[in-house]
Design an enzyme around this catalytic site. Structure first.
Site, mmCIF file in Angstrom:
data_model
loop_
_atom_site.group_PDB
_atom_site.id
_atom_site.type_symbol
_atom_site.label_atom_id
_atom_site.label_comp_id
_atom_site.label_asym_id
_atom_site.label_seq_id
_atom_site.Cartn_x
_atom_site.Cartn_y
_atom_site.Cartn_z
ATOM 1 N N GLY A 262 0.827 -1.204 0.000
ATOM 2 C CA GLY A 262 0.000 0.000 0.000
ATOM 3 C C GLY A 262 0.860 1.253 0.000
ATOM 4 N N HIS A 298 -1.366 6.215 8.678
ATOM 5 C CA HIS A 298 -0.571 5.062 9.108
ATOM 6 C C HIS A 298 0.920 5.292 8.818
ATOM 7 C CE1 HIS A 298 0.084 0.641 9.666
ATOM 8 N NE2 HIS A 298 1.075 0.881 8.817
ATOM 9 N N GLU A 299 1.222 5.678 7.580
ATOM 10 C CA GLU A 299 2.643 5.851 7.234
ATOM 11 C C GLU A 299 3.248 7.003 8.030
ATOM 12 O OE1 GLU A 299 3.708 3.377 5.687
ATOM 13 O OE2 GLU A 299 1.747 2.695 5.005
#
Ligand code: BAL
Ligand code: ZN
Length: 873
Positions: A262, A298-299
């Site tokens: 992703g 998230h990252e």
């Protein structure tokens, strides 16, 4: 291939303090010069005077130690390593290697995506760039000098800060980047391309100004607004909720088209699958907008949970992934709807992780061994890992948990640590003993919780007998009981929560949720002072990742659906009830559906006060794959028939209410990605789906009008899906129209492929095989493979599992084609076959034969070998 074991972990013999890299970039051949400052690790337990560096597919041009070129007798190059003999305790090693990005189809290391060059180093891709100690517990300071043709690659990016740039005489230019933070090699990144940036800035809580840049190909500049908004929201949230500030002066995101995962959290330079960056209301659905918001978050969150504090070794992957998934889940819960988020997370957990736990690939959150670490980026490490963090957060409570995470960040900043170090911080901050809780990291398998409730009128006592049991998993025949939180409420006859008083407690808790802590295989709890038989609401908020069974009637479920104060359990009661009805229909196609079900459904549709998004979740039937999991042997065709029948009956019986819901929740005004607007679209399209299954003429007209006239991709795709599933001329026309409009937009075209691959129509596999020959299809493009091949194999139970085995043959053929190109993607596909034991003997034999055919291939990758061989163990 041989497994690597956690118990064999040894600290590295050498550490690397500084790395200076220089790249002369060219897709056909890139020269990489590396200068490494190494020193013997005082903590190392062994050493034999040599240093052994990882390296794969590198052509070594020269090598020097402390400035002196080495003779061939002083070093040895093997397929996956470079060993240098007789090295001092501290030295500088310089190498130059040649690599070939344009021919790197595995998309690990440095590779070409379209016209750009980019890297993917996690987990072990850096060793395809240069010789190195490519393991996360070797943390070094990096500089990177990038040289490339200025016209073709005007933008040259790497981690940290841009410290110098100049033009060379030969049409090339040179840019130097320095990253002040020590990092493991898996976080190294570079990008070269003709890119444009959307720019913004963020002022941190302490007043520092951070430049934000999202780099895309020029034609995508108009699809970055949502990503940028999401990034700024995530940065603020991490400051407020976890006290984490960003630490560099610049934060960059680059969207690339060819990407195995992703996205990737490289320090200061996140590289993203463009699917998780690019969105305009007319090109991306609500699900896409949601995915972008949470993956960007998230990252970004990895900057602290993963980058500043990283993993000691890859067995600890959940240290960063489980915690970071927990953080992104909490972010979405805070900025959108907590109830809906919990439901969608549990849906994913049950459909992906519970099935993995019940498969030959079952492994603990902290695995004990692996052959290829790429196979362990799994639902267990990510989603179950997040549940394990969530349970600790809930056991500690919000304030103590925050103290514990503060301690974790303070104690381990700059270190490579273990999941055990994380739990120790939870213990030290709370004073609690979590030794039994650690089993969640060590034992695979989904615990089954069986709860028996009884009520004694004479003593006004409700008793719960709770049994926990976990089935054996490969390598773990016997399981010890888990320590887990069980959140419960008891509902009185009026549907309200009763005050709960455990026998022996001096005073009752306030009405609401009570958390019991389970530790034994069997435990009994008595709640006293209850005037009438209560209806228990168990495992509220899904307080632990377990399979729950308890004796309750359909009426109890209807009661919980209507009254439970816990939104998650209202949804779960509805799911359990629908599951019962559907499994009855699988057993007996003539089984009736009780009126009370339609009444409850109707009441819910008419409840104008309810949250639309939550309502859409409550009124969605369980997926065919989930129903299959509830059966001893998956009845592929029976499940499809039953679910289609119930969908049609709902459409027929509730026609007027569904039409009213459809009309009342229509598109109004410009697209907005708000929980309210997303909920309205979800509910409207759910209603349309029921009506379409009922072959309703008005519904068809509305569906066609929606396809032709909607201004947002959510509504267009919902209509297209229903038209395709219905088939006929309308379907062909809609697909042709969609293709004409969107063939220039790769991400939208992925939707065109996947809507055809996931249709339950009988001709789908034939169609998929034809689409493999479509000029827009390529096995070299992971998003396209996922949208056609993986979508068919994973999201179309009834056609993939066709009794003649054609679906299985199709899959195995694709695995064999893909494996030499991209083993990581090939191995993900094999996972579609590993649950063969869940099916009837005929299908079992067909699936096993295809796995065996894959294993017969010589030179199979270790990625595919590991999954396929475990499947047949
Ligand atoms: N670290 C790999 C991608 C992710 O989980 O963020
Ligand atoms: Zn992650």
């Amino acid at each position: 291939p041989h497994p690597i074991f956690l118990h064999d972990y040894q600290p590295p013999e050498f550490l690397i303090d500084r790395v200076d890299l220089a790249f002369e970039l060219d897709p056909e051949q890139t020269m990489v010069t590396a200068r490494l400052e190494l020193r013997r690790n005082p903590a190392a337990t062994r050493g034999d005077g040599t240093v052994c560096l990882h390296g794969e597919q590198l052509e070594l041009e020269w090598i020097a130690l402390d400035g002196h070129p080495l003779n061939p007798v002083d070093y040895r190059v093997e397929r996956e390593s470079l060993t240098v003999q007789r090295v001092p305790d501290r030295f500088v090693l310089e190498t130059q290697v040649r690599i070939h990005p344009a021919h790197n189809t595995a998309l690990e290391g440095l590779y070409q995506s379209g016209d750009m060059l980019c890297t993917q180093c996690e987990a072990e891709g850096f060793r395809r760039i240069t010789y190195f100690l490519d393991r996360p517990d070797v943390m070094a300071r990096y500089s990177a000098t990038l040289i490339a043709d200025k016209t073709r690659f005007p933008v040259l990016l790497s981690n940290g800060n841009r410290v110098a740039s100049d033009d060379l005489d030969d049409g090339r230019h040179r840019v130097r980047w320095e990253d002040p933070f020590p990092k493991p090699s898996y976080l190294f990144a570079l990008v070269a391309g003709d890119l444009r940036a959307v720019e913004d800035s963020f002022t941190t809580a302490s007043g520092r100004e951070v430049a934000l840049q999202i780099f895309v190909e020029p034609h995508n500049l108009d699809k970055c607004d949502h990503a940028m908004r999401s990034l700024k929201k995530a940065m603020r949230w991490d400051e407020e909720r976890f006290g984490r500030e960003y630490d560099l002066d610049i934060f960059m995101i680059v969207a690339v088209s060819h990407f195995n995962m992703g996205a990737m959290e490289n320090k200061g330079l996140n590289i993203f699958n463009d699917k998780f960056v690019l969105a305009r209301p007319d090109t991306a659905t609500d699900v896409d907008f949601d995915g972008i918001e949470s993956v960007i978050a998230h990252e970004y969150f990895h900057n602290w949970t993963g980058n500043r504090i990283t993993c000691r070794d890859w067995f600890q992957l959940s240290l960063k992934e489980g915690f970071t998934v927990y953080r992104d889940q909490e972010f979405t819960a805070d900025v959108a709807s907590r109830g809906v988020k919990r439901i969608s997370d549990v849906r994913v957990l049950r459909s992906h992780q519970f099935t993995e736990d019940a498969s030959p690939m079952a492994h603990p959150v902290r695995p004990d061994s692996y052959i290829e670490i790429n196979n362990f980026y799994t639902a267990t490490v990510y989603q179950k890992g997040a549940e394990v963090v969530r349970m600790q957060a809930n056991l500690l409570g919000p304030e103590v948990f925050r103290r514990a995470t503060d301690l974790y960040f303070a104690r381990h900043d700059g270190q490579a640590v273990t999941t055990d170090d994380f739990v120790r911080c939870m213990e030290d901050a709370s004073g609690r003993d979590l030794s039994q809780f650690r089993r969640w990291y060590e034992q695979a398998g989904t615990p089954e919780l069986h709860i028996q409730t009884s009520y004694d009128e004479a003593t006004r006592t409700c008793s719960l007998i709770v049994r926990q049991h976990t089935e054996p998993t490969p390598g773990q025949p016997v399981k010890a009981p888990f320590h887990l939180p069980l959140a419960i409420g008891l509902l009185g006859p009026d549907g309200r929560d009763l005050p709960l008083r455990l026998a022996g407690a001096s005073s009752p808790d306030a009405p609401g949720t009570h958390v019991l802590e389970l530790r034994q295989a069997v435990e009994t709890f008595h709640f006293v002072d209850l005037p009438a038989r209560p209806v228990p609401s168990l495992l509220r908020g899904f307080s632990a990742p377990v399979k729950l069974s308890f004796d309750c009637t359909d009426d109890d479920l209807l009661f919980l659906m209507a009254h439970d104060s816990d939104g998650f359990n209202r949804w779960d009661a509805a799911q359990t009830l629908m599951q019962r009805l559907l499994l009855n229909l699988v057993e007996d196609a003539e089984a009736g559906i009780p009126e009370s079900f339609f009444d409850a459904f109707r009441r819910a549709l008419r409840d104008e006060a309810s949250d639309r998004a939550l309502l859409a979740e409550v009124l969605t039937l369980p997926a065919e794959s989930y129903l299959g999991e509830q059966m001893a042997v998956v009845d592929v065709d029976g499940i499809h028939r039953a679910r289609t029948t119930l969908t049609r009956l709902i459409g027929e019986r509730l026609r007027d209410d569904l039409l009213a819901v459809y009309r009342d929740n229509g598109e109004s005004g410009p697209y907005a990605f708000t929980p309210e607007a997303v909920g309205r679209r979800a509910l409207k399209n759910l209603a349309l789906g029921y009506l379409m299954q009922a072959e309703d003429a008005e519904a068809l007209a509305r569906c066609q009008a929606q396809f032709a006239g909607a201004h947002n991709m959510t509504d267009v795709m919902a209509a297209l899906r229903l038209l395709v599933d219905r088939g006929g001329l309308e379907s062909r026309q809609a697909l042709d129209e969609f293709y004409r409009r969107w063939s220039g937009e790769s991400l939208v075209l992925d939707k065109w492929f996947s809507v055809q691959a996931t249709s339950p129509r009988e001709e789908t596999l034939t169609q998929v095989i034809q689409l493999m020959r479509h000029p827009d299809f390529s096995l070299g493009h992971p998003n396209r493979v996922r949208s056609l091949v993986s979508a068919f194999c994973n999201l179309n139970q009834v056609r993939f599992h066709a009794a003649d085995g054609a679906g299985y043959r199709f899959l195995a053929d694709r695995v064999l084609e893909l494996d030499p190109l991209n083993p990581l993607i090939a191995s993900r596909l094999v996972k579609s076959l590993i649950r063969w034991r869940r099916f009837d003997p005929g299908r079992q034999a067909l699936m096993r034969a295809e796995i065996a055919r894959i294993l017969e291939r010589e030179d199979i990758s270790k990625d595919v070998f590991e999954v396929a061989s475990k499947a047949l163990d």
